[in-house]
Design an enzyme around this catalytic site. Structure first.
Site, PDB file in Angstrom:
ATOM      1  N   ASP A 194       0.854  -1.189   0.000  1.00  0.00           N
ATOM      2  CA  ASP A 194       0.000   0.000   0.000  1.00  0.00           C
ATOM      3  C   ASP A 194       0.888   1.236   0.000  1.00  0.00           C
ATOM      4  OD1 ASP A 194      -3.255   0.222   0.862  1.00  0.00           O
ATOM      5  OD2 ASP A 194      -2.066   2.067   0.877  1.00  0.00           O
ATOM      6  N   THR A 242     -13.507  -4.039  -8.003  1.00  0.00           N
ATOM      7  CA  THR A 242     -14.639  -4.056  -8.926  1.00  0.00           C
ATOM      8  C   THR A 242     -14.352  -3.061 -10.040  1.00  0.00           C
ATOM      9  OG1 THR A 242     -16.093  -4.604  -7.112  1.00  0.00           O
ATOM     10  CG2 THR A 242     -17.131  -3.676  -9.067  1.00  0.00           C
ATOM     11  N   ARG A 277     -18.849  -9.660   1.849  1.00  0.00           N
ATOM     12  CA  ARG A 277     -19.623  -8.624   2.551  1.00  0.00           C
ATOM     13  C   ARG A 277     -18.843  -8.149   3.756  1.00  0.00           C
ATOM     14  NH1 ARG A 277     -24.196 -12.318   4.393  1.00  0.00           N
ATOM     15  NH2 ARG A 277     -22.330 -13.575   4.480  1.00  0.00           N
ATOM     16  N   ASN A 307     -24.214  -7.367  -7.837  1.00  0.00           N
ATOM     17  CA  ASN A 307     -24.549  -6.293  -6.890  1.00  0.00           C
ATOM     18  C   ASN A 307     -25.817  -5.560  -7.302  1.00  0.00           C
ATOM     19  OD1 ASN A 307     -22.605  -6.829  -5.075  1.00  0.00           O
ATOM     20  ND2 ASN A 307     -21.249  -5.151  -5.604  1.00  0.00           N
ATOM     21  N   ALA A 337     -36.826  -5.352   4.477  1.00  0.00           N
ATOM     22  CA  ALA A 337     -37.156  -3.952   4.224  1.00  0.00           C
ATOM     23  C   ALA A 337     -36.440  -3.084   5.254  1.00  0.00           C
ATOM     24  CB  ALA A 337     -38.662  -3.759   4.324  1.00  0.00           C
ATOM     25  N   CYS A 365     -20.415  -0.520  -1.780  1.00  0.00           N
ATOM     26  CA  CYS A 365     -20.562  -1.236  -3.054  1.00  0.00           C
ATOM     27  C   CYS A 365     -21.850  -0.935  -3.806  1.00  0.00           C
ATOM     28  CB  CYS A 365     -20.476  -2.738  -2.825  1.00  0.00           C
ATOM     29  SG  CYS A 365     -18.836  -3.247  -2.305  1.00  0.00           S
ATOM     30  N   LYS A 406     -22.368   2.639  -5.342  1.00  0.00           N
ATOM     31  CA  LYS A 406     -21.334   2.941  -6.343  1.00  0.00           C
ATOM     32  C   LYS A 406     -21.458   2.014  -7.562  1.00  0.00           C
ATOM     33  CE  LYS A 406     -17.130   1.243  -5.178  1.00  0.00           C
ATOM     34  NZ  LYS A 406     -16.713   0.263  -6.172  1.00  0.00           N
TER      35      LYS A 406
HETATM   36  C1  UDX Z   1     -22.207  -6.070  -0.769  1.00  0.00           C
HETATM   37  C2  UDX Z   1     -22.392  -7.463  -1.386  1.00  0.00           C
HETATM   38  O1  UDX Z   1     -23.244  -8.256  -0.543  1.00  0.00           O
HETATM   39  C3  UDX Z   1     -21.067  -8.129  -1.610  1.00  0.00           C
HETATM   40  O2  UDX Z   1     -21.249  -9.380  -2.256  1.00  0.00           O
HETATM   41  C4  UDX Z   1     -20.206  -7.223  -2.463  1.00  0.00           C
HETATM   42  O3  UDX Z   1     -18.950  -7.786  -2.696  1.00  0.00           O
HETATM   43  C5  UDX Z   1     -20.068  -5.851  -1.831  1.00  0.00           C
HETATM   44  O4  UDX Z   1     -21.366  -5.310  -1.592  1.00  0.00           O
HETATM   45  P1  UDX Z   1     -21.748  -5.065   1.654  1.00  0.00           P
HETATM   46  O5  UDX Z   1     -21.873  -3.730   1.017  1.00  0.00           O
HETATM   47  O6  UDX Z   1     -20.612  -5.309   2.588  1.00  0.00           O
HETATM   48  O7  UDX Z   1     -21.656  -6.210   0.535  1.00  0.00           O
HETATM   49  O8  UDX Z   1     -23.063  -5.320   2.507  1.00  0.00           O
HETATM   50  P2  UDX Z   1     -24.431  -6.121   2.391  1.00  0.00           P
HETATM   51  O9  UDX Z   1     -24.556  -6.998   3.567  1.00  0.00           O
HETATM   52  O10 UDX Z   1     -24.605  -6.731   1.086  1.00  0.00           O
HETATM   53  O11 UDX Z   1     -25.470  -4.923   2.595  1.00  0.00           O
HETATM   54  C6  UDX Z   1     -25.528  -3.814   1.699  1.00  0.00           C
HETATM   55  C7  UDX Z   1     -26.626  -2.858   2.090  1.00  0.00           C
HETATM   56  O12 UDX Z   1     -27.901  -3.421   1.832  1.00  0.00           O
HETATM   57  C8  UDX Z   1     -26.643  -2.483   3.569  1.00  0.00           C
HETATM   58  O13 UDX Z   1     -26.926  -1.101   3.668  1.00  0.00           O
HETATM   59  C9  UDX Z   1     -27.774  -3.316   4.136  1.00  0.00           C
HETATM   60  O14 UDX Z   1     -28.366  -2.736   5.264  1.00  0.00           O
HETATM   61  C10 UDX Z   1     -28.742  -3.327   2.963  1.00  0.00           C
HETATM   62  N1  UDX Z   1     -29.654  -4.469   2.976  1.00  0.00           N
HETATM   63  C11 UDX Z   1     -29.187  -5.722   2.779  1.00  0.00           C
HETATM   64  C12 UDX Z   1     -31.020  -4.253   3.164  1.00  0.00           C
HETATM   65  O15 UDX Z   1     -31.485  -3.128   3.343  1.00  0.00           O
HETATM   66  N2  UDX Z   1     -31.857  -5.331   3.131  1.00  0.00           N
HETATM   67  C13 UDX Z   1     -31.414  -6.597   2.921  1.00  0.00           C
HETATM   68  O16 UDX Z   1     -32.242  -7.506   2.892  1.00  0.00           O
HETATM   69  C14 UDX Z   1     -30.038  -6.806   2.762  1.00  0.00           C
END
Ligand code: UDX
Length: 437
Positions: A30, A122, A153, A210, A254, A262, A265
């Site tokens: 890094d 990504t 995640r 995503n 919900a 992720c 973006k």
């Molecule tokens: C996500 C993807 O799951 C992962 O595969 C990818 O590599 C990066 O993006 P992450 O952003 O870490 O991972 O979180 P994730 O658990 O997927 O939740 C994303 C957002 O969706 C959060 O704000 C979460 O609160 C929201 N969410 C998720 C909901 O509102 N409802 C759901 O049922 C699931």
């Protein structure tokens, strides 16, 4: 296998540490020498359950090293992963690839023929082609470029890395395929499916995954709105549809809208790719709109519960975009709290881990030491992030601390009956009519 990992952010550090844990020799690189010094002293730049132990164990065994020098880090590496950030470019939503291309240019000066360069960040479709072009321009030959997107995640990153649903490898080049299969061998000995595709296909697969998950969330959020209008329960609807194998039960919670590093973006970047290709992606475009509107609308739910926000004191539980992380990027708490403050409310907030990050984001709010302290004297308690420790609050104690007996539960952690039993007026998400009877 000797592996170099350029970029020691979320994806880079987790992937590097897990590869070392598989038994590979990994050097994480890094530019940020303060971060590298910290890592060499055993301090992690991010908070991720289980990561510290893996980093420590592998660093002690000499399998995981850290350096700020790219030439030193990639020396003798058979595979060089690029896991630098690809933030949304300010203003237009395009993925900013300057960190990727800067890394490739630097790499070009030292890379040896036979090395495989792998994008783990990504990156939009065609980035691998551009990397190949840059390498050629810099006079580098005999280097294969592959795509290996990461699906982990935050908060569950180690488990996701070690027990993936699938591994996607985008590489036309046979040596690249062989090297990546060898790197992931410990996983497919455990029967994790490895999918070999074209490079462009792999790049697009990450965005499509995503975007699809974002669609699922926005879909259930709109169904939640409908549930409130027709007096139905979104959690039962989600269960009822989720038990259908074709739909699946996950990502049907919900809430206040998706956030994080992720989904916001990557959905925008997918739309940019589609624009460039002249192919409209109406479903994803609408999903983004639905989510933006939803985040902005959450303040109205609080206003509906307490009346005029001016002079009201609102307790907010959970600031990170989701539990088990201190990540504040695009967190639903941000537009909510900013709107509360703008409309004259006082905010007392509590998050078990994200306080330090949140202090950089918010001004003019108070940070409480726990949920009960946040609730003290407040007109309403709003649950924004479903940390486990908010799942078993003593609601009688909460009701006793609150001035106004209002619980706005944006994550459906509680239900109306238990809240009412504690003397609280309950506002959930899609749990029947919003207004109490
Ligand atoms: C996500 C993807 O799951 C992962 O595969 C990818 O590599 C990066 O993006 P992450 O952003 O870490 O991972 O979180 P994730 O658990 O997927 O939740 C994303 C957002 O969706 C959060 O704000 C979460 O609160 C929201 N969410 C998720 C909901 O509102 N409802 C759901 O049922 C699931």
């Amino acid at each position: 296998m000797r592996i170099a990992m350029i970029g020691t952010g979320y994806v880079g550090l987790v992937s590097g540490a897990c590869f070392a844990d598989f038994g590979h020799q990994v050097c994480c690189i890094d530019k940020d020498s303060a971060k590298i010094d910290g890592l060499n002293a055993g301090r992690l730049p991010i908070w991720e359950p289980g990561l510290e132990a893996i980093v420590k164990a592998n660093a002690e065994r000499g399998r995981l090293t850290f350096t700020a020098s790219l030439p030193e880090g990639v020396k003798d590496a058979e595979a060089v992963f690029i896991a630098v950030g690809t933030p949304a470019r300010r203003g237009d939503g395009h993925a900013d690839l300057s960190f990727v291309f800067d890394a490739v240019r630097e790499l070009a000066k030292v890379i040896r023929p036979g090395t495989v360069v792998v994008t783990k960040s990504t990156v939009p479709v065609g980035t691998g082609d551009e990397i190949e072009r840059i390498l050629q321009e810099e006079g580098v030959g005999g280097v294969a470029v592959a795509s290996n997107p990461e699906f982990l995640r935050e908060g569950a990153a180690i488990a996701d890395f070690k027990h993936p649903d699938r591994i996607v490898v985008g590489a036309e080049n046979e040596r690249a395929q062989e090297v990546l299969k060898e790197i992931y061998r410990p996983l497919f000995l455990n029967r994790a499916p490895i999918l070999i595709t074209g490079r462009r296909t792999a790049e697009l697969t990450k965005y499509a995954a995503n975007a699809f998950l974002a669609v699922k969330i926005s879909f259930i959020n709109e169904i939640a709105d409908l549930c409130e209008a027709v007096d139905a329960d979104v959690q039962d609807v989600a269960r009822g549809i989720g038990l259908d194998n074709r739909i699946g039960p996950k990502f049907l919670h919900a809430g206040p809208g998706y956030g994080g590093s992720c989904f916001p973006k990557d959905t925008l970047a997918l739309l940019k790719t589609a624009d460039k290709a002249g192919v409209d992606q109406r479903i994803v475009r609408t999903t983004v709109q639905v989510n933006d509107d939803r985040k902005a609308a959450m303040v109205e739910r609080v206003a509906r519960a307490v009346g005029d926000l001016k002079g009201k004191r609102i307790a907010v539980l959970g600031l990170a975009f989701k539990p088990n992380t201190d990540d504040m990027r695009d967190a639903p708490s941000i537009p909510l709290i900013n709107a509360l403050v703008e409309r004259g409310a006082e905010v007392s907030a509590f998050d078990p881990v994200a306080r330090e990050q949140a202090e950089k984001v918010f001004t003019g709010i108070e940070f409480a030491s726990d949920a009960y302290a946040a609730a003290a004297g407040a007109d309403a308690l709003v649950i924004v992030t479903e940390w486990d420790e908010f799942r078993a609050l003593d609601l009688d104690k909460i009701a006793g601390s609150l001035k106004g007996k209002v619980l706005v539960d944006l994550r459906n952690v509680y239900d109306r009956v238990e809240a009412e039993q504690a003397g609280l007026v309950f506002y959930g998400v899609g749990r029947g009519k919003l207004e109490p009877a």
